[in-house]
Design a protein around this motif. Structure first.
Motif, short mmCIF file in Angstrom:
data_model
loop_
_atom_site.label_atom_id
_atom_site.label_comp_id
_atom_site.label_asym_id
_atom_site.label_seq_id
_atom_site.Cartn_x
_atom_site.Cartn_y
_atom_site.Cartn_z
N THR A 128 -3.52 0.44 1.59
CA THR A 128 -4.91 0.06 1.67
C THR A 128 -5.76 0.02 0.72
OG1 THR A 128 -5.31 3.00 0.66
CG2 THR A 128 -4.73 2.72 2.72
N THR A 129 -6.54 -0.14 0.48
CA THR A 129 -7.33 -0.98 -0.66
C THR A 129 -7.53 -0.35 -2.12
OG1 THR A 129 -9.86 0.12 -0.13
CG2 THR A 129 -9.47 -2.00 1.18
N THR A 130 -6.98 1.12 -1.79
CA THR A 130 -6.61 2.04 -2.97
C THR A 130 -5.05 2.14 -3.20
OG1 THR A 130 -7.02 3.85 -1.87
CG2 THR A 130 -8.54 3.34 -2.80
N ALA A 131 -4.30 2.14 -2.46
CA ALA A 131 -2.65 2.05 -2.90
C ALA A 131 -1.38 1.57 -1.70
CB ALA A 131 -2.34 4.15 -3.18
N ILE A 132 -0.29 1.61 -1.97
CA ILE A 132 0.47 1.09 -1.43
C ILE A 132 1.61 2.66 -0.80
CG2 ILE A 132 2.09 0.12 -3.20
CD1 ILE A 132 3.24 -1.76 -0.39
N THR A 133 1.81 2.93 0.47
CA THR A 133 3.15 3.98 0.33
C THR A 133 3.80 3.75 0.88
OG1 THR A 133 0.45 5.64 0.74
CG2 THR A 133 3.27 6.39 1.66
N ILE A 134 4.56 4.08 -0.22
CA ILE A 134 6.02 3.40 -0.28
C ILE A 134 6.92 4.74 0.57
CG2 ILE A 134 8.20 2.19 -1.04
CD1 ILE A 134 6.18 1.02 -2.86
N PRO A 135 7.34 5.22 1.66
CA PRO A 135 8.38 6.42 1.73
C PRO A 135 9.33 6.67 0.55
CG PRO A 135 6.72 5.60 3.89
CD PRO A 135 7.02 4.58 2.65
N ASP A 136 10.20 7.43 0.22
CA ASP A 136 11.00 8.00 -0.85
C ASP A 136 10.93 6.41 -1.66
OD1 ASP A 136 12.03 10.06 0.78
OD2 ASP A 136 12.32 8.32 2.09
N GLY A 137 10.37 5.96 -2.24
CA GLY A 137 9.94 5.46 -3.36
C GLY A 137 10.47 6.36 -4.64
N ASP A 138 10.31 7.65 -4.80
CA ASP A 138 10.27 8.14 -5.72
C ASP A 138 12.08 8.19 -6.13
OD1 ASP A 138 10.80 9.80 -3.28
OD2 ASP A 138 11.11 10.96 -4.22
#
Length: 94
Positions: free
Chosen positions: A69-79
């Motif tokens: 999105t303009t505010t973030a990138i989501t990376i599933p299991d990036g943790d």
């Protein structure tokens, strides 16, 4: 009639995996945690990119491994990544 090529430009943002928050499918990194190519703090990602590429530790990722999105990138299991793992997002805009 001449052929006019569309204007294309790329904007790259970099950070490390340790800048993210959340776990599992909810892991994301805010745009403000990234720096631009100029070394300045990012304020937002482009609103309507033609497409984007995600690189984790220098390796390009498939399209199903993230969402932006303009505010973030989501990376599933990036943790599960080591905190110092480099993350680069390249947006191609026209």
């Amino acid at each position: 009639m001449p052929i006019v090529k569309p204007f294309m430009n790329s904007l790259r943002f970099s950070t490390t995996a340790g800048a993210g928050t959340g776990t599992g499918a909810a892991y994301n990194i805010l745009a403000t945690a990234f720096t631009t190519d100029a070394g300045a703090a990012a304020t937002a990602f482009p609103a309507s990119p033609a497409y984007y590429n995600l690189y984790i530790n220098g390796q390009i990722q498939t399209g199903d491994t993230s969402a932006t999105t303009t505010t973030a990138i989501t990376i599933p299991d990036g943790d599960t990544l080591a905190a110092a793992t480099p993350i680069v997002v390249e947006f191609v805009v026209n």
